[in-house]
Structure formats: structure tokens, C-alpha cells
Design a protein around this motif. Sequence first.
Motif, short mmCIF file in Angstrom:
data_model
loop_
_atom_site.label_atom_id
_atom_site.label_comp_id
_atom_site.label_asym_id
_atom_site.label_seq_id
_atom_site.Cartn_x
_atom_site.Cartn_y
_atom_site.Cartn_z
N ARG A 1 0.83 -1.19 0.00
CA ARG A 1 0.00 0.00 0.00
C ARG A 1 0.87 1.25 0.00
O ARG A 1 2.03 1.21 0.41
N ALA A 2 0.27 2.36 -0.42
CA ALA A 2 1.01 3.63 -0.47
C ALA A 2 1.40 4.10 0.91
O ALA A 2 2.44 4.75 1.10
N ILE A 3 0.56 3.82 1.91
CA ILE A 3 0.87 4.12 3.31
C ILE A 3 0.64 2.84 4.11
O ILE A 3 -0.43 2.23 4.03
N GLU B 1 11.27 -0.53 11.29
CA GLU B 1 12.01 0.72 11.19
C GLU B 1 12.16 1.18 9.74
O GLU B 1 13.18 1.72 9.33
N ASP B 2 11.13 0.90 8.96
CA ASP B 2 11.10 1.36 7.57
C ASP B 2 10.17 2.56 7.46
O ASP B 2 9.46 2.92 8.40
N ASP B 3 10.17 3.16 6.28
CA ASP B 3 9.35 4.34 6.05
C ASP B 3 7.88 3.96 5.90
O ASP B 3 7.54 2.97 5.25
N VAL B 4 7.02 4.78 6.49
CA VAL B 4 5.58 4.57 6.37
C VAL B 4 5.14 4.78 4.93
O VAL B 4 4.33 4.01 4.38
N LEU B 5 5.67 5.82 4.29
CA LEU B 5 5.30 6.12 2.91
C LEU B 5 6.05 5.19 1.96
O LEU B 5 7.28 5.06 2.03
N ASP C 1 8.99 6.86 0.01
CA ASP C 1 10.26 7.00 0.73
C ASP C 1 10.95 5.64 0.87
O ASP C 1 12.18 5.53 0.77
N HIS C 2 10.15 4.60 1.08
CA HIS C 2 10.69 3.25 1.24
C HIS C 2 11.40 2.81 -0.05
O HIS C 2 12.53 2.28 -0.01
N VAL C 3 10.74 3.03 -1.21
CA VAL C 3 11.31 2.64 -2.50
C VAL C 3 12.55 3.48 -2.81
O VAL C 3 13.57 2.95 -3.28
N LYS C 4 12.48 4.77 -2.52
CA LYS C 4 13.64 5.64 -2.75
C LYS C 4 14.87 5.13 -1.99
O LYS C 4 15.98 5.07 -2.53
N GLU D 1 20.10 2.37 -2.06
CA GLU D 1 20.99 1.35 -1.49
C GLU D 1 21.19 0.15 -2.43
O GLU D 1 21.85 -0.82 -2.05
N LYS D 2 20.58 0.25 -3.64
CA LYS D 2 20.69 -0.82 -4.64
C LYS D 2 20.22 -2.16 -4.07
O LYS D 2 20.85 -3.21 -4.25
#
Length: 606
Positions: free
Chosen positions: A483-485, A493-497, A500-503, A508-509
Motif C-alpha cells: 500500500r502507499a501508506i 524501522e522502515d518508512d511509512v510512505l 520513501d521506502h522505495v527511494k 541502497e541498490k
Amino acid sequence: MDLASVLLLLTSLCSSSALHELDSQEDALYALKVSLNVSANQLTNWNKNLVNPCTWSNVECDQNSNVVRISLEFMGFTGSLTPRIGSLKSLTILSLQGNNITGDIPKEFGNLTNLVRLDLESNKLTGEIPYSLGNLKRLQFLTLSQNNLYGTIPESLASLPSLINVMLDSNDLSGQIPEQLFSIPMYNFTGNNLNCGVNYHHLCTSDNAYQDSSHKTKIGLIAGTVTGLVVILFLGGLLFFWYKGCKREVYVDVPGEVDRRITFGQIKRFSWKELQIATDNFSEKNILGQGGFGKVYKGILADGTKVAVKRLTDYESPAGDAAFQREVELISIAVHRNLLRLIGFCTTSTERLLVYPFMQNLSVAYRLRELKRGEPVLDWPTRKRVALGTARGLEYLHEQCNPRIIHRDVKAANILLDGDFEAVVGDFGLAKLVDIRHTNVTTQVRGTMGHIAPEYLSTGKSSERTDVFGYGIMLMELVTGQRAIDFSRLEEEDDVLLLDHVKKLQREKRLETIVDCNLNKNYNIEDVEVIVQIALLCTQASPEDRPAMSEVVRMLEGEGLAERWEEWQHVEVNTRQDYERLQRRMNWGEDSVYNNQDAVELSGGR
């Protein structure tokens, strides 16, 4: 071969035959458009990329999607007639009067065995009347008046059992008129060199035809006068409403009265009872989904057609009624194979309903995250097709539809899948017509959190690039299945969005760690990189930096991505460096504060 295999083979053959017939109709109509030298601003939706020809302007179909009527009168065409029209075996009416069409009448017109009316009056046709027209046993009205046809009238016309009206006047025909043609109710052979008139046994026109011609002349004069007055009054009314600043009404609901405010072409008006029966009285078990303006129900019409019925629940509010009007208007304008087609609508004093084709494979969101046990997941080739099909649908809305349309809620839940898993952009309830004189529209912010572009969220201004942002998030949904959020990502400890997570993982490849695990590693990592790169280009913070949907289509097809990606990386590196410098300054400031409490106290509260 067992019985089941035979039945499956027959079904496949029938389906293939139906698809071939549909393609044949498209080809024939498109060939007609080309042969008539249609100008760029005419028949703009006669396009092979736009669903089936039953949605094209000036074309009507029967319930089986067979073309039965083509009406192209007084449109100024200067080309010729194509023999390909002869393949439209279900055609009953072909009307091309009042143009400047040249050349001859193709003999293939004799293949139109269901034709009831053929009207080619007032053109510049030459050559002889084809003998093959004698094959049209259902033909009742034949009008070839005011052309440059020559030769004799073929004897085959005399054997047409249904013919009740034949108009061949004002040509250059000569010779004998078949005797049987004088016995039909209405005929006119005047203005030729035929064996009729005062020196012959038969007059060149029937009394009925003469009276009809005279009657038409009188009616034409009256109609011309009335039309002129109506146009003046209409223009005056438009100026008045424009001056008063009134909004244009699209729909008027008067129970039991036919709506005369808007022409919907192929869109059907359903009765309340029809839809009530189709959905089993809007049973809860038939609910397919629920959106901001109502529930969507699965239904089966009396003829067995499966449909999705959207029942608006807040029709009494301005927003709800506006949504109904907007969807009806927009979808009647926007016709493309990758856009959801409106079948019909229903309105009563208390209800507003829209009827769409039932999408057998539901939505992309369902296929990614809500599958029931035993249902197949979306494989990687299908996800690539969805990405391209959605892009083409949005490209049409933004750049080819007139007026242009902003969807404003592009997400996986609004991308539907037909029986072949082709992407269909749905839910125009939040769409917005774009005035061609403005680049953006200010309105109440609508959409789904996580999919909304930052500039739209902060300013309320939406543009085509707002949709591009939502499309980029949808691409990330396709790759990850997430999901997007998603607040559950906080536990790791990952990004909610998702953005941001994909970025982060791209930087980090480590993209392979985010690809949907349901794919079981059955994907091409290079394809994944391409999709992610396009997604990140589409979700840039500045709308001016995002590509247009036509550019996205080209990048998906393998053109222009490398250059745009190189530019993005350069900008992203600089942005990240600026951000890190700011963070260091903030950290340094915090250290100074902690090491000098007196300074904070002396400076007072912040």
C-alpha cells in the motif's frame, strides 16, 4: 477428444470469430474515414485504439455490438467510397447525403444484405449503378439523386421485393427504366435521359414523389426560418447565462419524463426496476466495493449481461449530484480502450445510478492484496501490461481528449482489469475537466492519502502532473504489492510512505528486497529497475520536473528513459547533499544548546 474439450474448442472458436468480426468492423469504418478524406477535426474518435466502433460518433450498433447504422450527412467530405463497407453485413442504414463524394458506387455494396435504406443524395458520384444492388432484398429506400451517375438502370433493381421508394433524379442516366419500378409507391427519374415523360407511357415521377418533393421544399423553407430563430434565441440564452455566471446544467430529473437536456449516444437509460432486479434489490452480497460517493454492486441484466452498478449515496448534497453529472458527462466524452466505458444510467427523484461493464478480474489493488485462496496472482508480464495500458489511458485524458481531463485519484484500486487482464482506468467521480486556457484548477482537495501530489495537498491546485504523481505511486504498488501508506512498516524501522521506502532501497541498490514476494522471483530485475526509475521520475517533488504521460508511454516502450534518469540522479544527489548539510547544522545547533544552557535561558523561550 472428450466432450469438455470439444465444448472448450467451440467456445474458443466462437470467441475468436466474434473478436474477428469486431476487428473487421473497425477496419471497415476506419477505411471509410480514410477514403472520405475526413478532416482532422471530424470523426476524431474513429480511432482503432478507442474501444469498439459502437462508441464512435455517428455510428449505431445493436445489442450484439454489430454496426447497424452509419449517418454522415452534410459533413463536406470530398473523398470516395471504400469497398470495405461491404463487410458490414448487419448494416441497415447508410446515409451519406449532402457531401461532395466522388468516384463510383462500389459493387461490394451488394453484400450489405440487411440494408434497408441507402441514401447517397447530393454528392458527385460517377459511374454506373452497380448491378449487385439487386442483392439487397430488404432494401426499402434507395436515394441516388443529384449525382453524376450514367448508364442504364440495372434490371436487378426491379426484382427487389421490399423497395417502396427509389429516387434517381438529376443524374445522367439513359435508356430503359425497368417496367416494375413504375409500380412502386414513390419514384423519381426526372433530370435524366430515360424513357419516361410526356412522350412515353409513364411519367418520370410518381404523384407521391412530386408532392413529397414539393412538401419537402416548403418544409425546408419553414425549417430554415425556424432554425434561424432558434439559433438566435439559443445564442442569446447562452450570453445571458454566461453574463449571470450560471453553471451549465447537465442533467434534469423529472420522474417519468424523458430527459432532453443531453444526448448520450450509445449510453442507455435504465429504469429503476431493471437495476433493482439486476442487483437482487441491491443485495449486500453483490457489493463489489465502496467509494467516496457510494457503493458498487454486481448485477446481471435481463439479457444476461454482467454489469457493475454504482449507486450514489449522497446525491442530495451538491458534491454528490455534481459527481453524478461529472461522471456522465466525462465518460460520454472520454472513449478509449484503456478507459472505463459507461453503459447507461438511471435517475429518479431519489436515486442516481451509473451502469458500467463488469470487470471480470476486478481491480489491480484486489489482485495485489486481496486475493482469495486459489486465485492466481498478477504475474510480471501482466503487471508490465497494466503499467503501459494505464499510461495510455491517462495520456488520452491529458493530451488527446477535448476538453482535457484530470482524474485526480489515480491508484491501484481505480485501475480495473477486464477478462484479458487489460488495464482500464475507472472511477471518474473525482475527475476534473480542464479549461484549455488554464494550466491548473483550484478546488477542494480530493483523493487518497499517499497518492496525492505534494503541491495539490498544500495548495489545492491540481494539474495533469498531479495524475502523473499518482501514477508513479501506482507503479510502486505494482512492483511491491504494498500500500502507499503502511504503518506496519514502522515495526521494521522502515518508512511509512511507500515512496520513501522505495527511494531508500533504490539508493541502497536493494530493489530485489522490495519486489512482491507473491511473484516468487519470477520477474526480470532489469524490468523492475526500469519501472522503479519511471516511478521515481513521476513522483518528483516539483510538478514541472515530472514527465508528461506521453513521455511515460515512450519510456515504457524503451525510448528516452536513460537521459531523464541521468538528470534525475544529478538533481537527487544535490538535493540529498543539501538535506544532509541541513541535518548536520541542526545537530550542531542541538549540541550547542545542550552545552550552554545559560544561553538558552537568557535568550528566552523559542
